[in-house]
Structure formats: C-alpha cells, structure tokens
Write an enzyme that holds these catalytic residues in place. Sequence first.
Site, PDB file in Angstrom:
ATOM      1  N   HIS A 226       0.757  -1.049  -0.007  1.00  0.00           N
ATOM      2  CA  HIS A 226       0.187   0.231   0.042  1.00  0.00           C
ATOM      3  C   HIS A 226       0.809   1.218  -0.075  1.00  0.00           C
ATOM      4  O   HIS A 226       2.186   1.304   0.263  1.00  0.00           O
ATOM      5  CB  HIS A 226      -1.064  -0.009   0.977  1.00  0.00           C
ATOM      6  CG  HIS A 226      -0.295   0.088   2.608  1.00  0.00           C
ATOM      7  ND1 HIS A 226       0.243  -1.033   3.121  1.00  0.00           N
ATOM      8  CD2 HIS A 226      -0.261   0.989   3.541  1.00  0.00           C
ATOM      9  CE1 HIS A 226       0.675  -0.731   4.231  1.00  0.00           C
ATOM     10  NE2 HIS A 226       0.337   0.441   4.552  1.00  0.00           N
TER      11      HIS A 226
ATOM     12  N   HIS B 260       1.464   3.826   1.916  1.00  0.00           N
ATOM     13  CA  HIS B 260       2.256   4.314   3.071  1.00  0.00           C
ATOM     14  C   HIS B 260       3.681   4.416   2.935  1.00  0.00           C
ATOM     15  O   HIS B 260       4.168   3.449   2.436  1.00  0.00           O
ATOM     16  CB  HIS B 260       1.779   3.770   4.447  1.00  0.00           C
ATOM     17  CG  HIS B 260       0.451   4.383   4.929  1.00  0.00           C
ATOM     18  ND1 HIS B 260      -0.470   3.463   5.830  1.00  0.00           N
ATOM     19  CD2 HIS B 260      -0.230   5.520   4.865  1.00  0.00           C
ATOM     20  CE1 HIS B 260      -1.354   4.243   6.123  1.00  0.00           C
ATOM     21  NE2 HIS B 260      -1.434   5.344   5.717  1.00  0.00           N
TER      22      HIS B 260
ATOM     23  N   ASP C  35       6.077   4.189   4.722  1.00  0.00           N
ATOM     24  CA  ASP C  35       6.992   3.022   5.496  1.00  0.00           C
ATOM     25  C   ASP C  35       6.816   1.810   4.945  1.00  0.00           C
ATOM     26  O   ASP C  35       7.417   0.566   5.256  1.00  0.00           O
ATOM     27  CB  ASP C  35       6.430   3.012   7.213  1.00  0.00           C
ATOM     28  CG  ASP C  35       4.994   2.698   7.163  1.00  0.00           C
ATOM     29  OD1 ASP C  35       4.258   2.976   6.417  1.00  0.00           O
ATOM     30  OD2 ASP C  35       4.819   2.107   8.542  1.00  0.00           O
ATOM     31  N   HIS C  36       5.854   1.747   3.551  1.00  0.00           N
ATOM     32  CA  HIS C  36       6.059   0.484   2.779  1.00  0.00           C
ATOM     33  C   HIS C  36       6.528   0.712   1.489  1.00  0.00           C
ATOM     34  O   HIS C  36       6.833  -0.142   0.765  1.00  0.00           O
ATOM     35  CB  HIS C  36       4.506   0.034   3.009  1.00  0.00           C
ATOM     36  CG  HIS C  36       4.106  -0.583   4.179  1.00  0.00           C
ATOM     37  ND1 HIS C  36       3.915  -1.907   4.316  1.00  0.00           N
ATOM     38  CD2 HIS C  36       3.666   0.112   5.347  1.00  0.00           C
ATOM     39  CE1 HIS C  36       3.838  -2.186   5.618  1.00  0.00           C
ATOM     40  NE2 HIS C  36       3.624  -0.977   6.378  1.00  0.00           N
TER      41      HIS C  36
ATOM     42  N   HIS D 121      -7.490  -1.112   5.614  1.00  0.00           N
ATOM     43  CA  HIS D 121      -6.333  -0.361   5.993  1.00  0.00           C
ATOM     44  C   HIS D 121      -6.441   1.050   5.348  1.00  0.00           C
ATOM     45  O   HIS D 121      -6.703   1.847   5.936  1.00  0.00           O
ATOM     46  CB  HIS D 121      -5.156  -1.008   5.782  1.00  0.00           C
ATOM     47  CG  HIS D 121      -3.863  -0.319   6.152  1.00  0.00           C
ATOM     48  ND1 HIS D 121      -3.937  -0.194   7.577  1.00  0.00           N
ATOM     49  CD2 HIS D 121      -2.880   0.437   5.723  1.00  0.00           C
ATOM     50  CE1 HIS D 121      -2.658   0.530   7.958  1.00  0.00           C
ATOM     51  NE2 HIS D 121      -2.085   1.006   6.748  1.00  0.00           N
TER      52      HIS D 121
ATOM     53  N   ASP E 214      -0.248  -4.171   5.680  1.00  0.00           N
ATOM     54  CA  ASP E 214      -1.018  -3.821   6.672  1.00  0.00           C
ATOM     55  C   ASP E 214      -2.637  -4.152   6.510  1.00  0.00           C
ATOM     56  O   ASP E 214      -2.888  -3.729   5.180  1.00  0.00           O
ATOM     57  CB  ASP E 214      -0.967  -2.366   6.964  1.00  0.00           C
ATOM     58  CG  ASP E 214       0.237  -1.800   7.522  1.00  0.00           C
ATOM     59  OD1 ASP E 214       1.231  -2.841   7.978  1.00  0.00           O
ATOM     60  OD2 ASP E 214       0.804  -0.608   7.593  1.00  0.00           O
TER      61      ASP E 214
ATOM     62  N   GLU F  11       1.142  -8.822   9.315  1.00  0.00           N
ATOM     63  CA  GLU F  11       1.559  -7.713  10.209  1.00  0.00           C
ATOM     64  C   GLU F  11       1.028  -8.127  11.682  1.00  0.00           C
ATOM     65  O   GLU F  11      -0.255  -8.825  11.974  1.00  0.00           O
ATOM     66  CB  GLU F  11       0.898  -6.329   9.844  1.00  0.00           C
ATOM     67  CG  GLU F  11      -0.598  -6.426   9.905  1.00  0.00           C
ATOM     68  CD  GLU F  11      -1.059  -4.971  10.592  1.00  0.00           C
ATOM     69  OE1 GLU F  11      -0.405  -4.616  11.455  1.00  0.00           O
ATOM     70  OE2 GLU F  11      -2.238  -4.398  10.150  1.00  0.00           O
TER      71      GLU F  11
ATOM     72  N   HIS G  98       6.049  -6.449  11.365  1.00  0.00           N
ATOM     73  CA  HIS G  98       5.548  -5.172  11.663  1.00  0.00           C
ATOM     74  C   HIS G  98       4.771  -5.133  13.278  1.00  0.00           C
ATOM     75  O   HIS G  98       3.560  -4.970  13.156  1.00  0.00           O
ATOM     76  CB  HIS G  98       4.762  -4.891  10.617  1.00  0.00           C
ATOM     77  CG  HIS G  98       4.167  -3.549  10.402  1.00  0.00           C
ATOM     78  ND1 HIS G  98       3.330  -2.633  11.125  1.00  0.00           N
ATOM     79  CD2 HIS G  98       4.638  -2.564   9.441  1.00  0.00           C
ATOM     80  CE1 HIS G  98       3.049  -1.598  10.925  1.00  0.00           C
ATOM     81  NE2 HIS G  98       3.926  -1.326   9.815  1.00  0.00           N
TER      82      HIS G  98
END
Lengths: 832, 601
Positions: free
Chosen positions: B68, B70, B72-73, B157, B178, B203, B414
């Site tokens: 996705h 975000h 941090d991904h 998410h 996530d 996660e 995660h």
Amino acid sequence: MESEYVELLPRVFSLLGDARQTVVDDTCLEKLLDCFRAITENETEFYILQRTPCLTNVIVNVSKQRDINPSILSFIMRLTGLFAASENYFIQLEDNGIMSSLFGNPTNLGTEAWEEATVRSGWLLGIQNMLQHEAVIRFLYKYGCIDEIIQLQKDPSIFVASTASQLLASILSFSLQCSTHATLGNSSKTQLTNKVTVLHSDDWSDCICAITGHIEDFLRSDITSNVQQALKLLSKVSGTMYPVAIIFLWPKIEESIKLLLKGDLTGIGQPLAELFLNVSRSFPSEVLEPTFWELLCLLLRSMNQIEALTLASGILKLKTCPQSLRMQAVTTLFQPLNYIIAVTSVQAPEDAVLLDESSFCRVYIENRLSRKSACINLLCQILSYLWELLQMPPQTTELPFQVLMRSVITILQLCIGTAIPVTSTVVNISRHLIGCIKVQRGGMDVLGALPQWAGIEEVNSALALFHDYISNPDTDCTVLKKSLQALFCWMSHCIEGVNSHVLEPKLQEFLHGDFISVMKKRLFDVHWEIRDSILEFLGQMCFQFKGVEHFCQLIGSCGIPHLVLELLSDPESYVRASAITALGKMNYLSPNWQMLPNENSVSAMKGNILSYLLDILNKDTEGFPRRAAIKVLADWLKNSHTLSSCELENFVPVILKIGSNDLDWEVKVHTLGLAEAFIDHLASNLSISPYAVLMSNSTGSTQVKVFLQTLCEVGIFTTLFHALWDCDRPVAQKACEILIKLKTIASNADNVEVLKSNGQKPNRESFSDWLSYSNLNLQNVNDIMEILIVLDLEIQHQHLVRSSDHIESSFRSLLEDLLAAADSEDGGADCY
Amino acid sequence: MPEIKVTPLGAGQDVGRSCILVSIGGKNVMLDCGMHMGYNDDRRFPDFSYITQNGRLTEFLDCVIISHFHLDHCGALPYMSEMIGYDGPIYMTHPTKAICPILLEDYRKITVDKKGETNFFTSQMIKDCMKKVVAVHLHQTVQVDDELEIKAYYAGHVLGAAMVLIRVGSESVVYTGDYNMTPDRHLGAAWIDKCRPDLFISESTYATTIRDSKRCRERDFLKKVHDAIERGGKVLIPVFALGRAQELCILLETFWERMNLKAPIYFSTGLTEKANHYYKLFITWTNQKIRKTFVQRNMFEFKHIKAFDRTYADNPGPMVVFATPGMLHAGQSLQIFRKWAGNDKNMVIMPGYCVQGTVGHKILSGQRKLEMEGRQTLEVKMQVEYMSFSAHADAKGIMQLIRQVEPQNVLLVHGEAKKMGFLKEKIEQEFSINCYMPANGETASIVTNPNIPVDISLGLLKGDSSLGPVPDSKKPKLMHGTLIIKDNSLRLVSPEQAVKELGLSEHHLRYTCKVQIQDHHSEQDTLNRIYNHLKNILKDYPIQHLPDGSVMVESILIKISAMSDDQSTKDVLVSWTYQDEELGSYLITLLKKGLPQSIAL
C-alpha cells in the site's frame, strides 16, 4: 560542547541508566551516538569526559546492571567504545574492571542479554569504535574476545555476522599495522618486499596469530561454509584502512589457496574471485607477485561459466593487470556472445578468434542456452557486466566492440522475433527469448552505450531495431523508454560524432521513413507511461538538435507539435507536464519553423502556446503540469530571445500573480525564478549589474530608480514580499535571496532615507499590519527602498538557511525529546 | 527438503519500515520497500547490500511487491529503482500506483524544506520509478515469469491496500501488508481465499490489543472538536495528503450536517480535489455504504469543507483546519500551529504517529516550550490531543484471518517484539502450527513438503480404474506404475509402456514364500480346501484351479511343495509378482491363520 547540553546530559544519562525506564525509540539512541561522534571529532575525549562526569557514571552504572534494556546496553557499549578510543580512558576503564565487564567474556552480560542481536551488535561495534590503540588488541586477546568474534561470523543475524567479519578484518589489519611502522608509500615493489621481510611472521602478535590461525584452519576445512567465511574475511582485510596487510598475509595463505584452486570450486568460486579482485584493486599490478596473477589465471580457467563471467568482468575493470589475463577475461566474457553470432550467422564470423574452440565450453554454453531460465539468466548477466564495463572510462575497457554490437543487436532481434532463425538451435534460443523483457532491458542499456564504435552497417541495423521496438505495441513500457534513450544516443552520434558526414544521411533516411508516423501513433498510446516517454524523448531531441536544420524542418512540418499540444489535456498529469516541457523545448526551434511555408508549421501556433501555458498555470488541478508550465516560462525568459519584449510586458505580471498564489511550493519557487530572470533581463537592458556594482553618480541613481519603478509596476515586489513570509522554506529563502540582491542595487540610489518607519522590525505575523500602519505602498519606489532597508533580510536569510532542520536535528532538541519521552505517560509505539 | 526463507530488512520485530525478502522456489521476492522516517540520512532506506552480496539488485530480485501507499511501505522505492538501479518489475494495485507519487512528493517537499537532507530522490525519479510499476487488479493472477505468480486481495487499511498470494510451483506464501478486519467510514474489511499457504506473513501492530470500538474513538474525536468550537477556539488537525485525512473529513462533514454547525472547516493545499478524484476513480475499493450512496451523494464531495487560504488563519472565530504535513515538520501545518499555539482555547489533534525531532512528537510528549528559529521560544498553551486512527487488525482480527486462510506456518512482522512473542504463543497453541518472528537481518527458514507434479498416462489411469471399484474421490488411491524422468518431466506409465518406450527387455520377478499349515487331508484335498476358502473370502477376484493342481489368484500361485514327515503339516508355497504385493501379503497372512474346519473339499 555547549554548556546547556552539559546541563541536560546528567538527567538524560540518569534516565538511560535506570532499568525501570523504557526508551520509546531506538532512533533516538542512534542519533545520540551520532551527536557524540560529531563532538569527539572536534573535542578530545578527555576534555568531554572531564566536563561531563555523568558519562563515566552511566558507563559504570550500566556495566554493573544485569536487567538493563538491550537497546540501552547496546548503546552504552558503542558509546564506551567511542570514548575508549582514547588510550588513557581505556586504561582507566580497564583498571576499574569496566572494560572486562562490558567487553570481556559476553557471559558477564547475562545469557538473556546476549541472545539479543542488538546487544551482540553493540558489543562488536563498541570494539570497532575503540580500535585505535594497541591496548585494545592486548585486551581482546587477554579476554578471549577474538574467539568470540570468530564465532559471531556465523551469527543468525546477517547484520551481526557481517559486523563480526568486518571487525576481525579491522583487528587483523590494525594489529599488522601496529607490528610494523611501514606505510604503503609509493607502493614500489622494493619497498613492499622489504616490508614483508621486516614483518616476518615470528614478529606477529598473539592476536594476529590467533586470527591467521583461524583463517588457515578454515581455508583447509572440508566444510564449504568455513572456507567461504575465511575467504570473505581475507577479502575484507584488503578493504580496510591498511590494505597492505593482505600482502603480509599472502605468503601464509598462498599454499591453501593453491590447494583450493586445484580442488572442487563449488560454493567457493565466488568468494575466491572476490578475494583476488579485492587484492588486485588495492595495489598496482607490479606490486603483486607473478604467482598471484598465475593463480588468478588458473581460477578464471577453473570456474564454472557463470562464476567465471563475474570474475572476467572484475578483471576487465582493473586499472592494471597482465595483458594475457585481460585477453583471457575478454574471451571468457564473450564466449556466449560469440556462440550466438556463430549459430545465427550464415557465414562464419570474422572475429571468431575470440571464440574458444574448446568443445567443453561450447557444450556448456549450448546446454545453458537450451534451457529457458538458464539462457535468460546467462544473457542477463553478461549484458549487465557489459553495461557496467561500458560505463567506465574508455581507455580501461578494450573490448571487441564490433562483436559486441552484432551480438547485442542479434539478441535484441531474437527477443522481438525479427531475427530469422537458420538452425534448430537458434529456433530454440529464439523461443526462450521472444518477449523476454529482462533481456530486452539489459540489451537496450548496452546498445545505448555503444554508438561511438558503430559504422554504417551497425547504424543501419541499430536504427532498424529501434524502429521495430518503438513501433511494436507489445513492447514493455520500460523497454520502450530504454529504446528511446538508446536511440537518442545513436542519433547524437550520427549528428555530432566524428563520422557524422557519413552517418547523418543514414539518420535522415531513418527519420524521413515512417519513424514520425510511429511517434505520432505512440503519442496516443493507451498507456500513459508510453505517452510520457515519447514526449520526454521528443523534448530532449528537439532541444539537443535545435541547431540541425533538416531536423528542425522535419519537426516543424510533420505535425507532431500539434499533437503534443493536444496532449496538454491528457487525463494523466505526468503526461500533461511532459507535453508542456516538450513544447517548451520545441520553442527553441522556432526561428527555423518561422521560415517554413507549410501551413502546419508551428509559427502560427506559437503565439497560442503562451496562453495555453497560462491557462494550465491557472486551472490545472495537479501540481506537475503547473510546475512544468512555470518552469518553461522561466526558461524562456532566461533565454529571452524566445519571448518578445511585448510578450514580456504583457504576460510577466499575469504569470507572477497566478504563480505566487499557487498552492504548490515548487510552482512558487519557479515563479520566483521567473521574477529573478525578469530582474536580470531588465537590469542588463539598463546596464545595471544586479551583483552590486557601485554607482555613485546621479545617472546611476536615476537608472536604479527607473529600474525599481519598472519592477514595482510589474508586481515583482508584491510577489517577493508575499513569498518572503511563505510557510514553505525554499520559497521564502528564494524570495529573501532575490530581495537581498535588489537591496544591494537599491542602496546605490541617492536620497534613501527612512522616513516613515517607526523603528519596529516587522515579522511574518505583523508584516501586513506594519505596511498599513507605516503607510507604505509596494508600488512606490521610495517605500520599497525603505522596506528593503528596514527589514533585516540578512538575518532572516540566516534563519531560513538553517531552518527547521537545525531545531529538529540539534543535540538540545534530541536531549529534550529523550527527557520528555520519559515523563510522558503514553509510551506505546504507534504507526500508520 | 525445499525451504522458504524470509529475511526482514525492516519490520522484523519493529514498525519502523517494511522491507521483507522472501526466497521461495528459487525466486527472490521483495515485499514492500519502506522508508524509516525517523532518520534523515541513508539509514532511512533499507541496506540492500546485505542481500545482494555486491551483485546487482536487478539480477538478484525477481520482483518487488508493494502492499500500500504508506511511506513506511513504499518510501524507499524510488531510491531502490532510480538510485540503486533496480530495473525489474514492481507490482502494486491501481490505486496504490496512482496515490504513491502524491505521498512521495509530499515527503520530498519536507526533505527539501529541511537543510542537510542528502541523498534523496527527485520528482523526475519518482515519475521514472512509477513508470516501472505494473498495476494489478484484485483477484487477478499475474504471471511474473514462467514459475512465479502473484494474486492480490483486498486488505482494507487504506485505499488500494492489498494482501498478496505468491506462488511458485506448489509452494505459496501470503503477505498481508497492513490490514484491517473491521470496515471503517470509507473502506471495507480485509478478505482472502482459504488458500492454505505454506507460510502466512502477517503484520502484528496490535498483536496484543483488542481495540476499543472505532465508534467510541470517533465519538471522542467529534466531542473534542465540538467542545473546542463551542468555546470559540480553533482546531488544527495535521494530516498527510491522502488517507486518514479523508476518513476524518467524512466524519466531520456528517457531524456538521447532523448538528447543523456553522463554523468553517478548511482543508489546505488543494488536496480535497485530488482526494475526490482518486476516491471517485477507485470507488470499487471503498466500502459498500459509500458505493451504494455514491449515486445519490458522493461522500467525498464535501459541503462544509472548503479550500484553505493562509490568510484565513487570522480570521476571528472558531474554525477547523486540516493541514499538511502530518507531523508538524514544516510547511502550512507548522505555520498555523505557530499562530494558534499561544491561545488556550485552541486545540491541535494529532491523528497519527510522529517521529522524533518533529514538533508533533515534541508536543505529544508534553513539551510546552519549543525553540523555534532564531532562538525564539514558542509557548504552547493550546490543548494537545492524540487520537490514533490507524486502521490495523487487532489480535482478534489477526486470529480471525489465520483461521480463514488455514496456513501451514505463520510469520509475524511489523510489530513490537514483546507483543509479537505473546501473539506467537497464542497462534501456536490455538492452531498447532509453527509461528516465527525473525528480527531484522535474521532469516527464518520454513521447510515445505515437496510436491512434484507427475503426468500419468491415460492407459495406466484407465487400466487402474477398470479393475477396482468406482474410485472414491475422497479416498486416496494407490497406483502402481513406472516413473520415467526424461527431458525435465516426470511421467508415471504402466510397466509395459515403460518397457516399450525405453526399448528394454522385460524381466519378471516373483517372490515365493513358504507357509506351513496344519491340514490332515491329502495334498490335492488341501489345495481344494484352499481354493474353496479363497473363493469364499475373495469374492471379487477371479480364482482359478489350474490343471497342475495349483491355485491362482491374479498373478499369485499357490501350491503344496512336498509332504513333510508329519502328514498333517503341509508346506504351502505362495508365489507373487510385485504388482500383487498387497494381495500376496494378504494371502500369506490368511494362510498362516490356517484353514477353517468348515471348508468343504
């Protein structure tokens, strides 16, 4: 270290030393170490420790605790290492038993703690940090740390294992350095030989003996992973601060290496190659003994084809090495390519000298190419190595470029199905390669790096190939982009290369074929990625070849610019932006276009482009097209020949107004760029140097006032003062820089008096109120001059240059955050 | 034995950034390529050198999959593709591909805004990276190459978030990214097939949490905003460009409508239009309610939420402003915060996590005197609230998804180590399967059962089915044949076909076993009794009495060898071929038990 930090540190360290406290975030500890590392670079460890006794307290405290948080323990070990780089402090800690407690036998730390990878890592990095004096070496040997580090090379964590291996290499190299005062100097062979003689292994310290003993044992081991580990460690020695260490070690390990080369190389070929290459890279070839090169030759012959390719490519990248070895490497690398040429040619290849006739090789290559995945992997690997080699300075890579070009073109033809297979072998290879994006990507990269070695025949083949790829609707987006990039390189060579008189007609022939119609078709491809790549290519081409008459005529008359214009309303914002940029670059061709009688020429259209761009700047909901539009306008203004003075006067105020009210920060920055270009343009017309030429006479003063008045009328100052207080730092900084420049010019004008100011300095919040209160008008030159003088632009510029980052990354901010986190009730970590 | 290996370079026992390397069936797949926003240098990106061993990433990796948008991904993706030079395929869903560049641009702006930020990618790099991305649809099986295939599933998410099933031959892995198991204001709950993978990588952000109901949090949020507005204060909500901002907008819009509130709500930097565009474009990804009501009223066309202009910040009276960036790093949100911080009527609500160093982090940790540029101190009197709206599955949700998927093994990423450890035990207890939780840099190896596909000749299949009873689809059936390994393929054929195909001469091998039975009858009578006994027991088998006196069942021959001294003891010889191994053993066991007295001659 500033005194305020010295005040905060005891509280922070008492927090870190408290086992009951938890640290929210490991990044804080990493940053704290960064700060101390930076401080130790400027101040001596002794001075820092004297000013902050809490440092020693926390180290002592933590070394005695057994229930400390693993992250904090790891941090303290690394911090201790940092300060123990000072021999005096190291001795002090050793005398107090702190060193043995933290870095002696790891069982002292507790089994539970040692199970944490972060603790093992901290232990290793702590030792690495302190490795600056011999006392450390003695300590490590005395407490059996060397054995522990050797063990940690097999740690389940790749981070720990890699650090352990690196540390062993550093210890070995540092110990050898300590054992001799020799330095590499001029690297002359005599000197080095002398050094090797001086550093006889009898003189080696216990530490060196322990590590070399381990290496020798492992090199003789029956377990492949042990041999690999020893070879990797040796490779790292040549990459340390004291690479000559490997020369000292070589006599010790040479026999073992020879034995390895005679045996089965499965699993150890790659690390062996890495070792030889690392050593070769570290020293000039004449320093190394002839036997070293013989062994390297032997290795290249003995490895399997795939591993030999890596080694061959490494050898070809060496600055110096024996010519025979280089030839062998070329042969190895080109064997599969020669094979492909051989099987695809009707006639025998002329360059077959490079083809190793050994039937073993041929069978091996045949076998690999007969299996799909093996065939693809082999070709991808070769192409990747070749591309790397071609990126190097030409003198270091003497390759058979004709063979290379023919084979790469053939491979790419096989991939797209345009090569006619003449034998069953080729049919088979072709079946594997057809539509293979991986090979196509690698092939196009290599082909793009080759045009300077091309003759007419190759140019013809390459252009035909590019045509096939670009026109094929099944070509992958990335491959298409690479094809266009490669084509651009070949076009540049045809037009600008030494043989342009011969090659340019060929290119013209190509461009006047159906290339343009292919481009037109692909401009409206269903994939935005393709439309975008074509637009980027067109823009780049138009800019690069703006001086080439036949090219300008072609573009001006072919109708492409009109299609690009249509793409200004593409649904994808990236495409709209690229269309704008392409149009911007095409505008440089306009002098030639205007001469064209053709109705389709863009000269008629050109006048409209400005209004199109303004429309985009005004209405487009996405940032990319607006950024592209303002950037094109700014570029045109910088190269003022593309805009008439009438256009300037009409459009600049409008552009400034729209651009400075944009929501996108980059649009605002480019708007300021445009304002600056306008200022420079105007200044040069009035013979005013914007870079502060002192003008004391009255003519100069009048000129400056005229200059400033024009800027007022255009709205430059309204834009600049609006931007000066912008929330985005780059915008405010750019505005501030331009205003400082203008202030310098304004200071040359006479009669500058601060009349209305009440002495207050306005800031971001109070600026508009201050303007009205002081009755200052941004359209009035005298008022402008007064504002420029009253504002502390230089100080503001200093703040803007430092910006938020100096707060965020400051030592003080970090210490405050650590303290605040401990006080805060909610310690639970969260994420997105 | 084949193994699946998993090495996290990020998200191994932490939540900093996700980057997980999976090696399955000889293929290397990178799951997510996130950025750690707590660092301003190279440490924010994963260190790929550990996995490539000096080789090129393009040669090492078969593909990259992004779950996705975000950061941090996906935040390290342009670094990986444009700065490290990874040229291979990158897969993500269509909405993720559309939204990723917006988030990356948003963050790039922050880095440019800061001095000292080095080694960061440019706008052109973001675009070039996105051009390498292959967008996938939900439930579409994508063939990465001849052996590797992937399939995306809905993860909740955020808009476009996906779980992914990776399959190489008979081995498979599910990576959840996530996910959220309960629907929220605009998105649905995660769902996946019962695909029984060898490994389920999940996660575990809320590994030990059973979250309070989302409704309660929403109510709390609305109450806080309402209270602040009622007392005439201004409310600042720092957000990132897309994601949570839209959820909170829907929440406030509905509340304003219901309560007939008049205070203005603003959204900064024109992001509402952008968000509207994407939510309209990807309406099928939103939840059922939004899809249903879309025809009558588009939930993302807000009546009460207007675009913000910086001059509005000085307007008197209450207002609510959504402003970027979400951590009060810089830009508009920070500028508004500075204006409003001094008034205790005002409020700032941080709806998400903030990294160390940011103003957001400082005020959340309770700092009330902040140093600003020029050594000025900003006193924060406004109310500071933190409300986590992150949409992750809680412990119950994670267990629910495992139950749905029925994996052979589970691997947790995660999450925080302690919480993971707790959940690991729970999973192992409840599902009796192995659960792994490797730290960053550690490799978990999961052994899988080899499953080798074999072609069976039609002749063998037909022959086998014609003999026995009608095959029962639920019961495994044992088949005999000859396995031929030729040209990288395996085939099971009848021995006759194998002999013919391979041009071999046939040799018959018989096994003979002597069984002593007690029977006082003559040799011939005993054989007759054996014949009758077998006739009674093996009703479906053809049993013959041969002219030489021996009895034959299938290939099995039974005869009496010779008289022993004892007249009543007979040595019965049983001979069979390997094809009838089972029946042969059965007959020996039967004869060993002796002949019943009741059997006729």
